[in-house]
Design an enzyme around this catalytic site. Sequence first.
Site, short mmCIF file in Angstrom:
data_model
loop_
_atom_site.label_atom_id
_atom_site.label_comp_id
_atom_site.label_asym_id
_atom_site.label_seq_id
_atom_site.Cartn_x
_atom_site.Cartn_y
_atom_site.Cartn_z
N HIS A 308 16.65 30.91 87.23
CA HIS A 308 17.34 29.64 87.06
C HIS A 308 18.76 29.77 87.57
CE1 HIS A 308 18.93 26.03 85.15
NE2 HIS A 308 17.67 25.64 85.08
N ASP A 366 9.64 25.66 82.99
CA ASP A 366 8.37 25.31 83.62
C ASP A 366 7.27 26.35 83.43
OD1 ASP A 366 9.17 22.87 84.72
OD2 ASP A 366 10.27 23.90 86.29
#
Length: 431
Positions: A308, A366
């Site tokens: 991320h 996710d």
Amino acid sequence: MSKDTITLTDNTTGKQIELPILRGTKGAPTVDVRSLYKELGYFTYDPGFMSTASCRSAITFIDGAKGILMYRGYPIEVLAEHSNYLEVCFLLLNGELPTREELNEFTSIIQDHTMLHEALQNFYNGFRHDAHPMAIMVGIVGALSAFYQDSTDVHDARHREISAFRMIAKMPTIAAWSYKYSMGQPFVYPKANLSYTENFLHMMFAVPTEEYTPNPLFVKALDLILTLHADHEQNASTSTVRLTGSSEANPFAAVAAGIASLWGPAHGGANEAVIRMLEEITATGDIQPFIDRAKDRDDSFRLMGFGHRVYKNYDPRAKLIREICHQLVNELGTEKMPLLSTAMELEKVATEDEYFIQRKLYPNVDFYSGIILSAMGIPMNMFTVIFALARTVGWISHWNEMMQDPESRIGRPRQLYVGKDTRDYIPIDQR
Ligand code: CMC
């Protein structure tokens, strides 16, 4: 040098300027570079905005190193345990948690706006039967501005409010109908006696021939997924909404642009890619070749659902989703969630591998969300649609904040030009 400035010296000319340091409630101090070009004639260079704060915002705070996410000052774990999606929508939009009366009123306003104009069905019917639901969603949300011309004055606070209500209320209907269209099933109208999340599941799965009652654990899990995806400060799609809205485009157009940005596999499209990757790994039964490929600089393959831009620690949303995954597997059995064990093993192998440790790559939001959605019977191509549905409130809250910010200007980045210098035009027969 005073305490709250940073001194910048141009070594070519010897000229110095002091740039103010802005301090927010939390987070990194921020150098105000607005006078840089005027004073010294320089731009700043920051592709991907690695070190650039594009605005002031009071909505969401992330501490990526510590793995902290807060909406309006409330940690995500607290909201996940005690709140629900609609209450979180009120919080994001208004800055405060609602009283019981305020929440009742907000819920009833949202319920009043869930229906779509009947003429919008013609838009659905214009799509190919196998159109991706995200493509349908971009088109339908963009088209909403043609139906609600009464509320597109972006400088009118009431217009902005009603547009926000409309979008939050209609998004589940738009999303569910894009699924129904792809299935060739009749559209199911929204029901005011159902909660926001139940209503979405009902419009997705009810058919005229049978009664449909959503499984309460699915409602709980989906409501959590919506809550965890509701906002995430200045990510690509939110920044797209802000940039689009900065030209005073109407909010439906701005949100349609946000949906388009979210669709990419590096952003909201990753949840779909995670399932494809887990299916592939499960089919081969061997994790290591995938880890090796992810580490190979000559291979563009990445572990989807890992890494991320902001979190350099476990994504707090992934932790909460992993917990609900376990609750679901206990109730439904492993056969309904065949990819969960592969995902857990992959997480273990990757988080013990030096490559991932060094780069601080952990599972993101996710990684586990697709496993839950699959267990509910939601097809892969609807995952990003559900992300878009959940994020709508975040987009609208940011757009609204921007429209009220006296420092807002049209978003207009500059560039470092590396093209040709001025040259002479050569007539075509002399080239
Ligand atoms: N697998 C393997 N290596 C990775 C991964 C990954 N998933 N993510 C980053 N890296 C490596 C990357 O190769 C680079 O290595 P090196 O320093 O040797 O060149 C290093 O880690 C830093 O990566 P980056 O690309 O500079 O980081 P970024 O901040 O630009 O990208 C990201 C962030 C999310 C786009 C990236 O981690 C990624 O592509 N992840 C997979 C896709 C994904 O799961 N996206 C969902 C993000 S969360 C939800 C959302 O935002 O919508």
